[in-house]
Scaffold this active site. Structure first.
Site, PDB file in Angstrom:
ATOM      1  N   ASP A   7       0.868  -1.194   0.000  1.00  0.00           N
ATOM      2  CA  ASP A   7       0.000   0.000   0.000  1.00  0.00           C
ATOM      3  C   ASP A   7       0.897   1.233   0.000  1.00  0.00           C
ATOM      4  OD1 ASP A   7      -2.431   1.535   0.145  1.00  0.00           O
ATOM      5  OD2 ASP A   7      -2.026   1.885   2.256  1.00  0.00           O
ATOM      6  N   SER A   8       0.285   2.374  -0.345  1.00  0.00           N
ATOM      7  CA  SER A   8       1.030   3.625  -0.305  1.00  0.00           C
ATOM      8  C   SER A   8       1.441   3.964   1.133  1.00  0.00           C
ATOM      9  CB  SER A   8       0.162   4.753  -0.844  1.00  0.00           C
ATOM     10  OG  SER A   8      -0.982   4.892  -0.024  1.00  0.00           O
ATOM     11  N   GLY A  40      -3.137   9.307  -3.810  1.00  0.00           N
ATOM     12  CA  GLY A  40      -4.419   9.710  -4.392  1.00  0.00           C
ATOM     13  C   GLY A  40      -4.430  11.074  -5.050  1.00  0.00           C
ATOM     14  N   CYS A  70      -4.139  -1.451  -2.322  1.00  0.00           N
ATOM     15  CA  CYS A  70      -4.274  -0.013  -2.521  1.00  0.00           C
ATOM     16  C   CYS A  70      -5.124   0.180  -3.773  1.00  0.00           C
ATOM     17  CB  CYS A  70      -2.877   0.594  -2.723  1.00  0.00           C
ATOM     18  SG  CYS A  70      -2.900   2.348  -3.135  1.00  0.00           S
ATOM     19  N   THR A  72      -5.853   2.938  -5.292  1.00  0.00           N
ATOM     20  CA  THR A  72      -5.286   3.933  -6.195  1.00  0.00           C
ATOM     21  C   THR A  72      -4.271   3.258  -7.115  1.00  0.00           C
ATOM     22  OG1 THR A  72      -5.602   5.519  -4.422  1.00  0.00           O
ATOM     23  CG2 THR A  72      -4.222   6.217  -6.255  1.00  0.00           C
ATOM     24  N   GLU A 162      -2.635   9.194   7.765  1.00  0.00           N
ATOM     25  CA  GLU A 162      -1.178   8.978   7.793  1.00  0.00           C
ATOM     26  C   GLU A 162      -0.524   9.824   8.889  1.00  0.00           C
ATOM     27  OE1 GLU A 162       1.117   7.043   5.774  1.00  0.00           O
ATOM     28  OE2 GLU A 162      -0.711   5.936   5.314  1.00  0.00           O
ATOM     29  N   THR A 195      -8.206   1.581   0.958  1.00  0.00           N
ATOM     30  CA  THR A 195      -7.946   0.679   2.086  1.00  0.00           C
ATOM     31  C   THR A 195      -7.669   1.422   3.395  1.00  0.00           C
ATOM     32  OG1 THR A 195      -5.663   0.487   1.312  1.00  0.00           O
ATOM     33  CG2 THR A 195      -7.199  -1.259   0.672  1.00  0.00           C
TER      34      THR A 195
HETATM   35  N1  DGL Z   1      -4.916   3.040   0.642  1.00  0.00           N
HETATM   36  C1  DGL Z   1      -4.792   3.692  -0.642  1.00  0.00           C
HETATM   37  C2  DGL Z   1      -5.985   3.304  -1.518  1.00  0.00           C
HETATM   38  O1  DGL Z   1      -6.598   2.275  -1.276  1.00  0.00           O
HETATM   39  C3  DGL Z   1      -4.620   5.150  -0.380  1.00  0.00           C
HETATM   40  C4  DGL Z   1      -4.126   5.885  -1.531  1.00  0.00           C
HETATM   41  C5  DGL Z   1      -3.376   7.142  -1.192  1.00  0.00           C
HETATM   42  O2  DGL Z   1      -2.236   7.028  -0.771  1.00  0.00           O
HETATM   43  O3  DGL Z   1      -3.935   8.229  -1.433  1.00  0.00           O
HETATM   44  O4  DGL Z   1      -6.323   3.971  -2.472  1.00  0.00           O
END
Ligand code: DGL
Length: 270
Positions: A7-8, A40, A70, A72, A162, A195
């Site tokens: 994930d990011s 995002g 993720c 995105t 975050e 997520t």
């Molecule tokens: N958890 C990422 C998702 O599901 C977050 C994306 C982001 O970093 O903006 O899109």
């Protein structure tokens, strides 16, 4: 060998927790690109480059299978990665399809033509990049007809989570739900298409009201992964060791992750 979860930032931990519970014998390596979150607000090329780098790192750590936990990245990078081709024996999967299959009452891999489904009015909450990709609507159109989707880009929510600023995250969720309801006053179902958002699931549910069914991905992805690993046992990565990797500050990220999952989590530098 282990299964990689990417994930990011911290949001993929909601998926990690569910897959660990569903598949206690499988080792997982988590990779959070916290140094570059949020994704995002980035353009598709940027998300593609960052996602590719992360997935290659996980392949390098011995993971044959990587889950993009993720939306995105799944929306902006997955198809391009698959079209470009992944190395032999490696696989990368996203988190969209299990959710849409649940919404459209389909079993895994049911590729029959689109048909009418019970829900007609669906609210989608996602990051600006996921909303503008229209990937959710595209996947839905392959499976269902006559579903009206209203998408709300939830700017700021991922940043607040975050940063650990849950008061701001809550205020933003409420204002995004209000904005959605102005466009679609009575959704029957709501999709948490990021997520990170399950960390705010109670706030979404409360703001939407008890009649709206809120779909979030963690358990759906866990079921779908269990099914996939049964059909592709070599991808289980027997005998691997789990780990938590971050591109951010490991101490800071460990402390937030520990707070979210309510158990000690120790990240190391990716
Ligand atoms: N958890 C990422 C998702 O599901 C977050 C994306 C982001 O970093 O903006 O899109």
């Amino acid at each position: 060998m282990a299964v990689g979860i990417f994930d990011s930032g911290l949001g993929g931990l909601t998926v990690l927790e569910a897959v660990q519970e569903r598949l206690p014998d499988v080792a997982f390596i988590y990779y959070g690109d916290n140094a570059h979150a949020p994704y995002g607000v980035r353009d598709a090329d940027d998300v593609y480059d960052l996602t590719t780098r992360a997935v290659e790192r996980l392949w390098g750590a011995g993971c044959d299978l990587v889950i993009l936990a993720c939306n995105t990245a799944s929306a902006a990078a997955l198809r391009r990665m698959q079209e470009k081709g992944v190395p032999p024996g490696k696989r990368v999967l996203g988190v969209f399809v299990p959710l849409i299959e649940a919404l459209t009452e389909r079993q895994w891999g049911d590729n029959s033509p689109p048909r009418e489904v019970a829900v007609k009015h669906v609210a989608l909450f996602a990051t600006p990049a996921t909303v503008s990709s229209r990937a959710f609507q595209r996947e839905l159109a392959f499976r269902a007809v006559g579903v009206d989707v209203e998408a709300q880009a939830c700017g700021g929510v991922v940043d607040a989570i975050e940063e650990g600023d849950m008061i701001l995250a809550e205020a933003l969720v409420r204002s995004h739900v209000d904005a959605l309801k102005r466009k679609m006053p009575n959704p029957e179902a709501a999709i948490l298409g990021c997520t990170h958002y399950p960390l705010m699931q109670n706030v979404f549910q409360e703001a939407l009201g008890p009649d709206v069914q809120v779909y979030s991905q963690a358990n759906l992805v866990a079921e779908s992964l269990a099914d996939y690993l049964e059909r592709h046992p070599k991808m289980r990565g027997e005998g691997g060791e789990g780990a938590y990797l971050t591109t951010g500050d490991p101490r800071r990220v460990s402390s937030r992750a520990t707070q979210f999952l309510r158990r000690p989590i120790t990240f190391t530098a990716a």
